[in-house]
Design a protein around this motif. Structure first.
Motif, PDB file in Angstrom:
ATOM      1  N   PHE A   1       0.836  -1.133  -0.116  1.00  0.00           N
ATOM      2  CA  PHE A   1       0.185  -0.065  -0.054  1.00  0.00           C
ATOM      3  C   PHE A   1       0.891   1.252   0.041  1.00  0.00           C
ATOM      4  O   PHE A   1       0.601   2.318  -0.553  1.00  0.00           O
ATOM      5  CB  PHE A   1      -0.880  -0.008   1.169  1.00  0.00           C
ATOM      6  CG  PHE A   1      -2.079   1.104   1.362  1.00  0.00           C
ATOM      7  CD1 PHE A   1      -2.414   1.647   0.177  1.00  0.00           C
ATOM      8  CD2 PHE A   1      -2.205   1.897   2.395  1.00  0.00           C
ATOM      9  CE1 PHE A   1      -3.612   2.441   0.036  1.00  0.00           C
ATOM     10  CE2 PHE A   1      -3.047   2.929   2.518  1.00  0.00           C
ATOM     11  CZ  PHE A   1      -3.745   3.226   1.186  1.00  0.00           C
ATOM     12  N   GLU A   2       2.197   1.285   0.777  1.00  0.00           N
ATOM     13  CA  GLU A   2       2.969   2.306   0.542  1.00  0.00           C
ATOM     14  C   GLU A   2       3.152   2.585  -0.970  1.00  0.00           C
ATOM     15  O   GLU A   2       3.504   3.783  -1.449  1.00  0.00           O
ATOM     16  CB  GLU A   2       4.339   2.059   1.332  1.00  0.00           C
ATOM     17  CG  GLU A   2       4.055   2.129   2.843  1.00  0.00           C
ATOM     18  CD  GLU A   2       3.601   3.336   3.376  1.00  0.00           C
ATOM     19  OE1 GLU A   2       4.417   4.414   3.268  1.00  0.00           O
ATOM     20  OE2 GLU A   2       2.334   3.578   3.865  1.00  0.00           O
ATOM     21  N   ALA A   3       3.611   1.443  -1.743  1.00  0.00           N
ATOM     22  CA  ALA A   3       3.950   1.729  -3.158  1.00  0.00           C
ATOM     23  C   ALA A   3       2.574   2.182  -3.884  1.00  0.00           C
ATOM     24  O   ALA A   3       2.911   3.107  -4.667  1.00  0.00           O
ATOM     25  CB  ALA A   3       4.542   0.307  -3.644  1.00  0.00           C
ATOM     26  N   SER A   4       1.432   1.677  -3.362  1.00  0.00           N
ATOM     27  CA  SER A   4       0.222   2.244  -4.157  1.00  0.00           C
ATOM     28  C   SER A   4       0.026   3.717  -3.912  1.00  0.00           C
ATOM     29  O   SER A   4      -0.468   4.331  -4.803  1.00  0.00           O
ATOM     30  CB  SER A   4      -1.130   1.524  -3.608  1.00  0.00           C
ATOM     31  OG  SER A   4      -0.824   0.062  -3.704  1.00  0.00           O
ATOM     32  N   LYS A   5       0.426   4.268  -2.578  1.00  0.00           N
ATOM     33  CA  LYS A   5       0.071   5.764  -2.504  1.00  0.00           C
ATOM     34  C   LYS A   5       1.301   6.594  -3.379  1.00  0.00           C
ATOM     35  O   LYS A   5       0.955   7.624  -3.673  1.00  0.00           O
ATOM     36  CB  LYS A   5       0.298   5.812  -0.860  1.00  0.00           C
ATOM     37  CG  LYS A   5      -0.896   5.473  -0.124  1.00  0.00           C
ATOM     38  CD  LYS A   5      -0.737   5.437   1.225  1.00  0.00           C
ATOM     39  CE  LYS A   5       0.162   4.862   2.137  1.00  0.00           C
ATOM     40  NZ  LYS A   5       0.184   4.986   3.666  1.00  0.00           N
ATOM     41  N   ALA A   6       2.275   5.752  -3.435  1.00  0.00           N
ATOM     42  CA  ALA A   6       3.709   6.712  -3.984  1.00  0.00           C
ATOM     43  C   ALA A   6       3.110   6.852  -5.397  1.00  0.00           C
ATOM     44  O   ALA A   6       3.457   7.725  -6.041  1.00  0.00           O
ATOM     45  CB  ALA A   6       4.961   5.944  -3.750  1.00  0.00           C
ATOM     46  N   HIS A   7       2.680   5.925  -5.960  1.00  0.00           N
ATOM     47  CA  HIS A   7       2.066   5.743  -7.290  1.00  0.00           C
ATOM     48  C   HIS A   7       0.857   6.971  -7.562  1.00  0.00           C
ATOM     49  O   HIS A   7       1.000   7.728  -8.630  1.00  0.00           O
ATOM     50  CB  HIS A   7       1.549   4.452  -7.623  1.00  0.00           C
ATOM     51  CG  HIS A   7       0.988   4.287  -9.120  1.00  0.00           C
ATOM     52  ND1 HIS A   7       1.710   4.671 -10.041  1.00  0.00           N
ATOM     53  CD2 HIS A   7      -0.035   3.863  -9.693  1.00  0.00           C
ATOM     54  CE1 HIS A   7       1.375   4.489 -11.367  1.00  0.00           C
ATOM     55  NE2 HIS A   7       0.335   3.967 -11.128  1.00  0.00           N
ATOM     56  N   HIS A   8       0.102   6.801  -6.714  1.00  0.00           N
ATOM     57  CA  HIS A   8      -0.929   7.873  -6.518  1.00  0.00           C
ATOM     58  C   HIS A   8      -0.556   9.279  -6.540  1.00  0.00           C
ATOM     59  O   HIS A   8      -0.935  10.207  -7.174  1.00  0.00           O
ATOM     60  CB  HIS A   8      -1.918   7.527  -5.370  1.00  0.00           C
ATOM     61  CG  HIS A   8      -3.011   8.753  -5.280  1.00  0.00           C
ATOM     62  ND1 HIS A   8      -4.255   8.897  -5.749  1.00  0.00           N
ATOM     63  CD2 HIS A   8      -2.795   9.876  -4.424  1.00  0.00           C
ATOM     64  CE1 HIS A   8      -4.752   9.783  -5.353  1.00  0.00           C
ATOM     65  NE2 HIS A   8      -4.118  10.650  -4.673  1.00  0.00           N
TER      66      HIS A   8
END
Length: 936
Positions: free
Chosen positions: A439-446
């Protein structure tokens, strides 16, 4: 020691040639001989004693004779120092961690995100603990075949900053071993010696797809010690050594790296300055760093000198000294020799520059700067050493608890990547539950980091920073068989592993049938595009007072009124706002008079939602939680039933206009409910509800105080050290007929909000509610926390007791929260699923200040991971109208209705999709419609 006085004199330079006939003793007359001998003897003794004490350390060391065996031992150490180190550039044909009997597995028809930027449709063979082959139509006659039906497969995630095992769950004095806070310099301690292989977090973290973790000492010391990389797979031997990534490798063929942890900045100042020890300043930190590095450099030089001398003598020679060693400095010497990788906890610009300055002075390499929330501001300083290639191991959006974390930006990973600085994302578990690392990667992508780099930030980049890029972090032939099969694209909100393989061994024994079938899971529209990275176009935020929203896909007015395109057959859905007032909402609200005076915004089917409510830990009372001067202080809870006047009201300490409030507001959090801050006691005070976008309590139109006195708050549990249930019962019943805050709570005029996680404490509170009501009261009890509340879901529903879950994703971090349901693939249901299914009124609260902006994703996670149980509408209620009902907030004047002040948040898509962004924030008063808000 010298064998004679003559040798001593010669060695110390008192004479070139010693001739007894020219000495003092031979020039004396007999009658003066005795007193002269006496005086001379005393003088000589004093001289000898003086010179012994003044002999340099090197001389004393080199004057000690050693055995041939110890001499050869020293030579062997020199050979180890000077040996050619393996470069790990070889084709791996075996995994030394392979467990005999492990079945060969073929994962067929997967969409393979290989960690190198590719998405390949094909098969993977996991054999002998390795990725044996990748490609289409693969076969192996002895393999178990699993058709994953185009589900996504990634490398196992690599967490390069974790305290799993050294800060075990549940938190107990007996199991917390992360910091040896008895001295600021403890470079000589090792995480390996403290890792608890029975930490329940290991399995929970693995369920999030993490297969490898660097376990580090904490950041309480300048030099915290040596880390240890483990595979997140239990071993039959229960051996920490066998869990190690280097277990059973051939050190002649494969380099066995070591990993060191250091820290700088606030933490060390706080730990040692508070007890009057050095360092209490950054001045002291720098001195101690340089002092220890200088000592290590001197020891390294002595070792090199010894080895140089020994090489000239050869194996048949012998030195009269031991090989120089000092266990206290051994790991630092390894760093200076390039045999250890240095990870430094460092946030601020000048702290980062200082540690880089030290590295230049003492010629060592910094592998990674951890946390480093300021790194994006000084990319050129970080690149000062061209060949160093420092990795920034950071958070995606965790910020704000202290000064050094206050300048953080959600754009930081993208800025760093654009500067060609490697970016890794890590958990700092348990600061962030490492189960949610993806989810940390998902937020960085966002927030702008492209898809490949977002995935690489939790796979190949940390693997390379650990020196393990030859075996983990990619799906490539010869790499360890560490892979994860996901139920959706891993960067989508709610993405969950179906199975995790470590060394080719399935960790959750998910059946072929579960993997092979489609998972009934709602996926928001406009999901991740796996071929084209998201590129954010910079848009300047701007204010407006009159706008037209057209092409709106769905409008949630509240839980009872929803307007969407499926119900509209007569025209487009839109909203017209003039001078901050809603003029039209719904069908055909897209063509106002004099449209040229309006800014027209096309939502392209996006959503419009009411503003959210944050039940927050410190919004409005604290800006930097760790800095007392920026908070309204911590209250002493009332423990006397007769002291209603002593209760503290949060409204008296409200501070508006801070950065935390601004960030929350721009994410659509319009109302905050905050109670007085207290770390002890039971009856902590009365909470308030207020508008996050206000600048002063004296503002009007609308009045920023939503409700002055929301609820009486209490907290129970072992950490609060009182006879808690009895005190609450006595206080409520005794004041039942009194016109004070305790009486109002006892009569149900305001809620009693009690923070607890324990099923037993919740059961006692249900009993307390019954007792108060049997005495004529009407207790409006609310459970805050509620990790184990699902166990009593039937009783909570029966007695109409709502639960505000904090955190939403339950973890067994305390002794009284061990029945946490952590979700798939470990548990089929979560706590919120069970509470919802039994009809309990639910809200979602905020765990730590600064994360209020993630409430919309919390709601989305609850919806998506319930697999159809919790509707989209009801999940939105968890962060809005449910909380208003639970806490008795009257939001009628703030509803999205014609004639009201504009009060809504608009998205350019489905807000449960990680590609969707906030387009408009309309709330907090006239002329406060913010378009394209910057999320920092």
């Amino acid at each position: 020691m010298p064998k004679s006085f003559k040798e001593y004199i010669q060695l110390n330079g008192y004479a070139g040639n010693f001739n007894p006939s020219n000495s003092l003793f031979y020039s004396l007359r007999p009658k003066k001989l005795f007193p002269t001998i006496l005086i001379g003897g005393l003088f000589t003794i004093l001289l000898i004693l003086y010179d012994i004490h003044s002999v340099p350390h090197q001389y004393v060391q080199y004057s000690v004779g050693i055995s041939q065996e110890l001499y050869k031992d020293g030579i062997s150490k020199c050979m180890m120092i000077n040996r050619i180190k393996p470069d790990n550039k070889f084709v791996r044909t075996n995994n030394p961690r392979f467990v005999p009997g492990t079945e060969t597995i073929i994962l067929k028809n997967g969409r393979i995100l290989n960690g190198k930027g590719d998405c390949i449709l094909g098969d993977i063979i996991l054999k002998n603990g390795l990725i044996h082959d990748i490609g289409p139509n693969l076969n192996d006659e002895d393999a178990v075949i699993i058709d994953v039906k185009k589900k996504f497969i990634t490398p196992g995630l690599v967490d390069m900053h974790s305290h799993v095992g050294v800060a075990s769950w549940p938190y107990l004095f007996a199991t917390i071993d992360a910091n040896e806070e008895t001295d600021p310099i403890t470079s000589y301690v090792r995480a390996q010696d403290a890792i608890n292989p029975n930490d329940p977090a290991i399995r929970i973290i693995t369920s999030g797809g993490v297969t490898t973790s660097l376990v580090l000492p904490g950041s309480g010391n300048l030099m915290g010690g040596e880390g240890f990389v483990i595979k997140m797979r239990p071993v039959d031997t229960m051996s920490v050594d066998d869990m190690g990534i280097n277990a059973h490798i051939d050190p002649e063929k494969e380099r066995a790296w070591r990993w060191l942890k250091m820290a700088c900045g606030e933490n060390i100042k706080r730990v040692y300055g508070s007890v009057g020890r050095m360092p209490s300043t950054r001045l002291g930190e720098a001195w101690l760093f340089r002092k220890l590095f200088a000592e290590a450099r001197a020891l390294k030089q002595r070792q090199d000198d010894w080895c140089d001398a020994a090489s000239k003598l050869g194996s048949s020679g012998q030195l009269n000294s031991y090989f120089p060693e000092e266990l206290r400095l051994e790991s630092l010497v390894a760093l200076l020799r390039g045999d250890a990788r240095l990870n430094v906890h460092c946030y601020e610009t000048y702290d980062i520059e200082a540690i880089i300055r030290h590295s230049l002075e003492f010629n060592f390499t910094i592998t990674a700067l951890h946390h480093a929330l300021d790194a994006y501001r000084i990319t050129e300083i970080i690149k000062k050493r061209v060949n160093n290639n420092i990795t920034i191991a950071t958070f995606s959006d965790f910020w704000g608890a202290k000064k050094e974390a206050f300048q953080a930006s959600t754009k930081a990973p993208k800025i760093l990547a654009d500067a060609h600085i490697p970016v890794a994302l890590k958990s700092d578990h348990p600061v962030i539950n490492a189960q949610t690392l993806m989810f940390e990667a998902s937020k960085a992508h966002h927030y702008g980091l492209d898809e490949h780099l977002s995935l690489a930030a939790v796979t190949s980049v940390p693997a390379k920073a650990l020196g393990l890029e030859h075996r983990i972090g990619q799906i490539s032939k010869g790499y360890d068989a560490d892979v994860v099969v996901w139920d959706s694209h891993p960067l989508e909100l709610g993405a969950t592993p179906l199975e995790v393989y470590i060394d080719g061994i399935p960790q959750f024994n998910t059946t072929i049938f579960v993997l092979g079938n489609d998972v009934s899971k709602p996926i928001p529209s406009n999901n991740i595009n796996t071929s084209t990275p998201i590129m954010q176009k910079p848009v300047k935020p701007r204010l407006a007072s009159s706008i037209v929203l057209k092409n709106v896909g769905k409008i949630y007015v509240d839980g009872n009124q929803i307007i969407d395109t499926t119900s509209s057959t007569q025209g487009d859905i839109g909203i017209i706002v003039k001078d901050g007032i809603v003029e039209c909402i719904g069908i055909n609200c897209t063509q106002p008079d004099h449209i040229s005076s309006y800014e027209v915004i096309d939502l392209n089917g996006g959503y419009v939602l009411p503003g959210f409510t944050a039940v927050a830990p410190s919004l409005g009372l604290s800006e930097l939680y760790r800095e007392p001067s920026t908070t309204d202080g911590r209250v002493t809870a009332v423990s006397d039933p007769n002291n209603a006047e002593g209760i503290i009201y949060a409204i008296d300490g409200l501070k508006l206009g801070g950065k935390h409030l601004e960030v929350a507001h721009k994410a659509g959090v319009f109302v905050a409910v905050t109670a007085p801050l207290s770390s002890e006691g039971v009856l902590t005070g009365v909470s308030m509800a207020f508008e996050t976008g206000a600048n002063s309590v004296l503002e009007y139109d609308p009045q920023p105080i939503v409700k002055e006195n929301v609820a009486l708050h209490a907290q129970i549990g072992t950490q609060f050290k009182y006879s808690q249930i009895a005190l609450i019962r006595k206080t409520l019943i005794k004041n039942l007929k009194q016109d004070n805050i305790f009486g109002r709570a006892a009569r149900g005029e305001i809620p009693l909000v009690v923070y607890t996680h324990s099923k037993d404490e919740i059961a006692s509170l249900i009993r307390l509610k019954i007792q108060v009501e049997n005495n004529g009261g009407q207790l409006n009890l609310v459970i805050l926390g509620g990790t184990e509340a699902h166990i009593l879901a039937v009783e909570l529903a029966k007695h109409k007791i709502p639960v505000i879950l904090i955190p939403l994703r339950a973890i067994p971090e305390s002794w009284t929260a061990q029945h946490a349901l952590t979700g798939a693939p470990i548990t089929n249901k979560t706590g919120i699923d069970i509470l919802y299914a039994n009809g309990v009124k639910i809200g979602i609260g905020v765990v730590v200040s600064g994360s209020e902006r993630n409430l919309i994703w919390d709601a989305g996670w609850a919806h998506i991971n319930s697999r159809g149980l919790i509707s989209e509408k009801d999940s939105l209620g968890f962060i809005s109208w449910n909380l208003e009902e639970i806490l008795g907030l009257n939001m009628k004047d703030r509803r999205l209705m014609k004639g009201n002040m504009a009060n809504f948040v608009a998205y350019d898509g489905n807000p449960f999709n990680m590609n969707t962004r906030v387009k408009i924030v309309a709330g907090g008063g006239k002329n406060k419609i913010l378009i394209d808000p910057d999320q920092d």
